[in-house]
Structures are given as structure tokens and as C-alpha cells.
Design a protein around this motif. Structure first.
Motif, PDB file in Angstrom:
ATOM      1  N   ALA A   1     -10.066   6.468  -7.225  1.00 29.52           N
ATOM      2  CA  ALA A   1     -11.397   5.916  -7.477  1.00 29.52           C
ATOM      3  C   ALA A   1     -11.431   4.978  -8.677  1.00 29.52           C
ATOM      4  O   ALA A   1     -12.070   3.916  -8.628  1.00 29.52           O
ATOM      5  N   ASN A   2     -10.754   5.320  -9.754  1.00 30.66           N
ATOM      6  CA  ASN A   2     -10.833   4.515 -10.967  1.00 30.66           C
ATOM      7  C   ASN A   2     -10.156   3.158 -10.847  1.00 30.66           C
ATOM      8  O   ASN A   2     -10.376   2.271 -11.677  1.00 30.66           O
ATOM      9  N   HIS A   3      -9.327   2.997  -9.810  1.00 36.91           N
ATOM     10  CA  HIS A   3      -8.598   1.738  -9.642  1.00 36.91           C
ATOM     11  C   HIS A   3      -9.155   0.868  -8.516  1.00 36.91           C
ATOM     12  O   HIS A   3      -8.874  -0.331  -8.473  1.00 36.91           O
ATOM     13  N   LEU A   4      -9.919   1.467  -7.616  1.00 37.96           N
ATOM     14  CA  LEU A   4     -10.372   0.724  -6.437  1.00 37.96           C
ATOM     15  C   LEU A   4     -11.281  -0.443  -6.801  1.00 37.96           C
ATOM     16  O   LEU A   4     -11.281  -1.466  -6.111  1.00 37.96           O
ATOM     17  N   THR A   5     -12.046  -0.318  -7.859  1.00 34.58           N
ATOM     18  CA  THR A   5     -12.916  -1.432  -8.247  1.00 34.58           C
ATOM     19  C   THR A   5     -12.110  -2.647  -8.701  1.00 34.58           C
ATOM     20  O   THR A   5     -12.629  -3.762  -8.742  1.00 34.58           O
ATOM     21  N   GLN A   6     -10.824  -2.428  -9.008  1.00 35.95           N
ATOM     22  CA  GLN A   6      -9.927  -3.527  -9.364  1.00 35.95           C
ATOM     23  C   GLN A   6      -9.061  -3.943  -8.180  1.00 35.95           C
ATOM     24  O   GLN A   6      -8.110  -4.709  -8.334  1.00 35.95           O
ATOM     25  N   LEU A   7      -9.412  -3.420  -6.983  1.00 36.39           N
ATOM     26  CA  LEU A   7      -8.644  -3.678  -5.757  1.00 36.39           C
ATOM     27  C   LEU A   7      -7.187  -3.265  -5.931  1.00 36.39           C
ATOM     28  O   LEU A   7      -6.258  -3.970  -5.507  1.00 36.39           O
ATOM     29  N   LYS A   8      -7.003  -2.092  -6.540  1.00 36.78           N
ATOM     30  CA  LYS A   8      -5.678  -1.531  -6.721  1.00 36.78           C
ATOM     31  C   LYS A   8      -5.715  -0.042  -6.396  1.00 36.78           C
ATOM     32  O   LYS A   8      -6.776   0.573  -6.359  1.00 36.78           O
ATOM     33  N   LEU A   9      -4.540   0.523  -6.160  1.00 35.37           N
ATOM     34  CA  LEU A   9      -4.395   1.955  -5.984  1.00 35.37           C
ATOM     35  C   LEU A   9      -3.707   2.539  -7.217  1.00 35.37           C
ATOM     36  O   LEU A   9      -2.975   1.844  -7.924  1.00 35.37           O
ATOM     37  N   ALA A  10      -3.931   3.821  -7.444  1.00 35.35           N
ATOM     38  CA  ALA A  10      -3.556   4.403  -8.724  1.00 35.35           C
ATOM     39  C   ALA A  10      -2.093   4.819  -8.830  1.00 35.35           C
ATOM     40  O   ALA A  10      -1.562   4.909  -9.931  1.00 35.35           O
ATOM     41  N   ASN A  11      -1.443   5.080  -7.706  1.00 38.70           N
ATOM     42  CA  ASN A  11      -0.087   5.615  -7.749  1.00 38.70           C
ATOM     43  C   ASN A  11       0.837   4.685  -8.539  1.00 38.70           C
ATOM     44  O   ASN A  11       0.926   3.489  -8.270  1.00 38.70           O
ATOM     45  N   GLN A  12       1.552   5.236  -9.504  1.00 36.84           N
ATOM     46  CA  GLN A  12       2.390   4.433 -10.395  1.00 36.84           C
ATOM     47  C   GLN A  12       3.614   3.849  -9.700  1.00 36.84           C
ATOM     48  O   GLN A  12       4.291   2.964 -10.251  1.00 36.84           O
ATOM     49  N   PHE A  13       3.907   4.328  -8.494  1.00 38.83           N
ATOM     50  CA  PHE A  13       5.097   3.848  -7.790  1.00 38.83           C
ATOM     51  C   PHE A  13       4.833   2.602  -6.944  1.00 38.83           C
ATOM     52  O   PHE A  13       5.767   2.086  -6.329  1.00 38.83           O
ATOM     53  N   TRP A  14       3.606   2.124  -6.887  1.00 38.40           N
ATOM     54  CA  TRP A  14       3.360   0.893  -6.134  1.00 38.40           C
ATOM     55  C   TRP A  14       4.086  -0.264  -6.790  1.00 38.40           C
ATOM     56  O   TRP A  14       3.993  -0.471  -8.000  1.00 38.40           O
ATOM     57  N   ASP A  15       4.809  -1.013  -5.977  1.00 41.55           N
ATOM     58  CA  ASP A  15       5.508  -2.215  -6.421  1.00 41.55           C
ATOM     59  C   ASP A  15       4.936  -3.371  -5.607  1.00 41.55           C
ATOM     60  O   ASP A  15       5.280  -3.545  -4.431  1.00 41.55           O
ATOM     61  N   LEU A  16       4.042  -4.113  -6.213  1.00 48.79           N
ATOM     62  CA  LEU A  16       3.277  -5.125  -5.494  1.00 48.79           C
ATOM     63  C   LEU A  16       3.976  -6.481  -5.547  1.00 48.79           C
ATOM     64  O   LEU A  16       4.697  -6.785  -6.498  1.00 48.79           O
ATOM     65  N   PRO A  17       3.751  -7.307  -4.504  1.00 48.65           N
ATOM     66  CA  PRO A  17       2.888  -7.096  -3.343  1.00 48.65           C
ATOM     67  C   PRO A  17       3.514  -6.132  -2.350  1.00 48.65           C
ATOM     68  O   PRO A  17       4.736  -6.033  -2.250  1.00 48.65           O
ATOM     69  N   ASN A  18       2.659  -5.435  -1.600  1.00 46.60           N
ATOM     70  CA  ASN A  18       3.103  -4.478  -0.594  1.00 46.60           C
ATOM     71  C   ASN A  18       2.067  -4.438   0.523  1.00 46.60           C
ATOM     72  O   ASN A  18       0.879  -4.240   0.264  1.00 46.60           O
ATOM     73  N   ALA A  19       2.518  -4.623   1.756  1.00 48.41           N
ATOM     74  CA  ALA A  19       1.603  -4.686   2.893  1.00 48.41           C
ATOM     75  C   ALA A  19       0.861  -3.366   3.086  1.00 48.41           C
ATOM     76  O   ALA A  19      -0.320  -3.357   3.445  1.00 48.41           O
ATOM     77  N   GLY A  20       1.543  -2.237   2.867  1.00 40.23           N
ATOM     78  CA  GLY A  20       0.895  -0.941   3.024  1.00 40.23           C
ATOM     79  C   GLY A  20      -0.206  -0.730   2.009  1.00 40.23           C
ATOM     80  O   GLY A  20      -1.253  -0.150   2.316  1.00 40.23           O
ATOM     81  N   HIS A  21       0.013  -1.182   0.785  1.00 42.62           N
ATOM     82  CA  HIS A  21      -1.017  -1.120  -0.251  1.00 42.62           C
ATOM     83  C   HIS A  21      -2.260  -1.849   0.225  1.00 42.62           C
ATOM     84  O   HIS A  21      -3.393  -1.346   0.103  1.00 42.62           O
ATOM     85  N   ASP A  22      -2.083  -3.032   0.810  1.00 38.30           N
ATOM     86  CA  ASP A  22      -3.223  -3.811   1.283  1.00 38.30           C
ATOM     87  C   ASP A  22      -3.890  -3.152   2.488  1.00 38.30           C
ATOM     88  O   ASP A  22      -5.114  -3.237   2.636  1.00 38.30           O
ATOM     89  N   GLN A  23      -3.101  -2.481   3.328  1.00 40.53           N
ATOM     90  CA  GLN A  23      -3.680  -1.753   4.463  1.00 40.53           C
ATOM     91  C   GLN A  23      -4.597  -0.632   3.973  1.00 40.53           C
ATOM     92  O   GLN A  23      -5.684  -0.417   4.532  1.00 40.53           O
ATOM     93  N   ILE A  24      -4.159   0.074   2.937  1.00 43.09           N
ATOM     94  CA  ILE A  24      -4.973   1.174   2.413  1.00 43.09           C
ATOM     95  C   ILE A  24      -6.252   0.638   1.784  1.00 43.09           C
ATOM     96  O   ILE A  24      -7.338   1.199   1.980  1.00 43.09           O
ATOM     97  N   LEU A  25      -6.153  -0.455   1.044  1.00 42.08           N
ATOM     98  CA  LEU A  25      -7.355  -1.053   0.463  1.00 42.08           C
ATOM     99  C   LEU A  25      -8.342  -1.448   1.551  1.00 42.08           C
ATOM    100  O   LEU A  25      -9.550  -1.206   1.435  1.00 42.08           O
TER     101      LEU A  25
END
Length: 211
Positions: A162-186
Motif C-alpha cells: 500500500a505505501n508504494h502503490l501511490t508511487q506506481l511501485k511495489l514494495a518488495n526489495q527484490f524487484w529489479d526494474l523494468p520488469n513486465a510482471g511488476h507492471d502486470q501487478i500494478l
């Protein structure tokens, strides 16, 4: 576990390339001498955590993969965490595996998500596994559709981010962006159905924020 059958054609490695400063040779001997299902989580952990960094190659990793996934699924606090395993699996190009192996893989992950949906307060684990699957470069839509059927788990997953979604990001520290799955979840969080679940619980108009 059907994964063992799907990977049964991969021979046991007779030796494993490794940096001698990083991986104990005695540990590697255990891995190449014991039957796959008899390898303990403690013995497999150092190899699995370092795979493709300081030890191993695609053939031996695919041999150990069913046991790695079994250890990951059954031991919540095992190292490597699913996200680290997801990074390693990407090196094997899972979207190019033979069709029977890809089907078994999808069925395993779907069953894993179904298991988590039967557990209370599993939002952090769902978050972890979805990040791992995204790092494997898999399509997340089937798994997000599963999760969407359980509003409590949608909310638990939302709370983890929740605290990261307003920045169009996910909180998990292992995200290495850009990532298609990250964008799918958003995009999924920004969908009307998921947004309605969050709005009814918290009064947050999530899908307006995430589009």
C-alpha cells in the motif's frame, strides 16, 4: 510431486563447477552422491543460493530444481528465498522448456498459489512468490486471477504494498526494474474489480491512482 517426473530425464551431474572459495567441495559431493529427494534443505541451500553466481550451470540446476522448489514451498524461512530462486530460474529460460515441462511448472505454481489462498495472513508469501514468478519472466495473469477470487488475500497483498502503490511501485526489495510482471501487478491493482475490493475495505480509490 509431478515436477520430479517432468524433470526426470535430466541426469544427475557427476560434478559441479564452483568457486572453491564460495562453496564447500564436501557439500557438492553430497549433492552429486545422494538421490535427489534425499538431499536435505540444509545441504541444498548453499548451492541454490549461489547458482549461476559462483556455482553451477543450466544442466545441473535443472536437475536440482524440483527439490529446490519443494524446499522453497515447504520451508517458509529457507534460504534462498523464492525471489532469489526466481532470478536463478530465469537463467534456464523457462518459457523455452519443452511443453510437458512448462505445463507441469504452471500446475505446480498454480497449486502453490491455491495452497497460500487456503492460509490466513499469507499476503507476504503471495507477494514473495509473485515477485519470484515475475523474475522467472512468466506471465502472471493466471495467478493474479486466482488471487482475485479471494478478497481477504487481495487485501493482504495490497497491505504489503500500500505505501508504494501511490508511487506506481511495489514494495518488495527484490524487484529489479523494468520488469513486465511488476507492471502486470500494478495494472491488476488498478483494475476495477481489485480496486472495488480495496475501496470497500479501506475507502481508497486505488484504480484511479494506479491507471
Amino acid at each position: 510431486m509431478l515436477l520430479y517426473e517432468a524433470f526426470a530425464d535430466i541426469p544427475r551431474p557427476s560434478e559441479i563447477d564452483a568457486c572453491p572459495c564460495c562453496v564447500d567441495s564436501k557439500n557438492l559431493c553430497v549433492l552429486t552422491s545422494l538421490p535427489l529427494r534425499d538431499i536435505s534443505a540444509d545441504d541444498l541451500g548453499p548451492y541454490a543460493a549461489s547458482a549461476f553466481l559462483t556455482v553451477g550451470d543450466v544442466p545441473d540446476y535443472l536437475y536440482f530444481l524440483p527439490r529446490i522448489m519443494e524446499c522453497s514451498a515447504l520451508n517458509e524461512f529457507w534460504w534462498p528465498v523464492p525471489e532469489v530462486t526466481g532470478r536463478a530460474i530465469a537463467n534456464t529460460h523457462p518459457t523455452e522448456w519443452p511443453a510437458p515441462r512448462r505445463v507441469a511448472w504452471h500446475n505446480f505454481l498454480s497449486a502453490l498459489i491455491a495452497h497460500l489462498l487456503n492460509q490466513a495472513d499469507s499476503g507476504s508469501e503471495i507477494d514473495s512468490w509473485l515477485c519470484a514468478m515475475a523474475r522467472m519472466e512468466l506471465d502472471l495473469h493466471p495467478f493474479l486471477t486466482q488471487i482475485e477470487q479471494s478478497p481477504p488475500h487481495v487485501l493482504s497483498f495490497y497491505e504489503a504494498n500500500a505505501n508504494h502503490l501511490t508511487q506506481l511501485k511495489l514494495a518488495n526489495q527484490f524487484w529489479d526494474l523494468p520488469n513486465a510482471g511488476h507492471d502486470q501487478i500494478l495494472a491488476w491493482f488498478g483494475s476495477e474489480n481489485v480496486g472495488d475490493i480495496v475501496f470497500q475495505a479501506y475507502g481508497v480509490i486505488l484504480y484511479h491512482d494506479c491507471k
